[in-house]
Enzyme design. Sequence first.
Site, PDB file in Angstrom:
ATOM      1  N   LYS A  20      35.985  33.249  43.691  1.00 45.57           N
ATOM      2  CA  LYS A  20      37.366  32.872  43.962  1.00 45.57           C
ATOM      3  C   LYS A  20      37.550  31.430  43.514  1.00 45.57           C
ATOM      4  CE  LYS A  20      40.888  33.565  47.401  1.00 45.57           C
ATOM      5  NZ  LYS A  20      41.171  34.111  48.720  1.00 45.57           N
ATOM      6  N   GLU A  53      40.296  45.931  40.196  1.00 48.22           N
ATOM      7  CA  GLU A  53      40.941  45.636  41.475  1.00 48.22           C
ATOM      8  C   GLU A  53      42.397  45.310  41.185  1.00 48.22           C
ATOM      9  OE1 GLU A  53      39.005  42.224  43.184  1.00 48.22           O
ATOM     10  OE2 GLU A  53      39.111  41.118  41.305  1.00 48.22           O
TER      11      GLU A  53
END
Length: 156
Positions: A20, A53
């Site tokens: 992230k 995703e």
Amino acid sequence: EKGVAVITMPDIRWARRDIKSVALLPNILAKQQAREAGAYEAWLVDDTGHVTEGSSTNAWIVDSEGRLVTRPAGSEILNGVTRKVLLAAARQEGIEVVERAFTPQEAKSAREAFISASSAILIPVTAIDGQSIGNGAPGSLSMRLREAYMKVCELS
């Protein structure tokens, strides 16, 4: 209660999606494209034709056998806390979980689909690329798993 629509598009992000970072421009562009197409989210598709995703969510389907399917943790996805809790809740509920990649076509023919994220927990997907999933309404396994997630959180 009504579920949301998603669209599919190529995954143009860098190869370490599990990290992230602040370099989320491709995610933002995908989310914007989804919104402009009237969808809530974009499911990103890798070079092999499999869903990685969502632009800000994890992608899940329930296959024709009633198994919960989601891509395995690895460098292809961000393995979020909500995803981990949902996996644990599913197993506690006796729901068979299969961690493997799936294609957009498989997702479109699935019994159910949903997205998960810390900010959304679990939201049923009722359409992908304009095609209804299942009967076009949130599925029973998705709703059961959402309740199981809430029970896990109450115990924490």
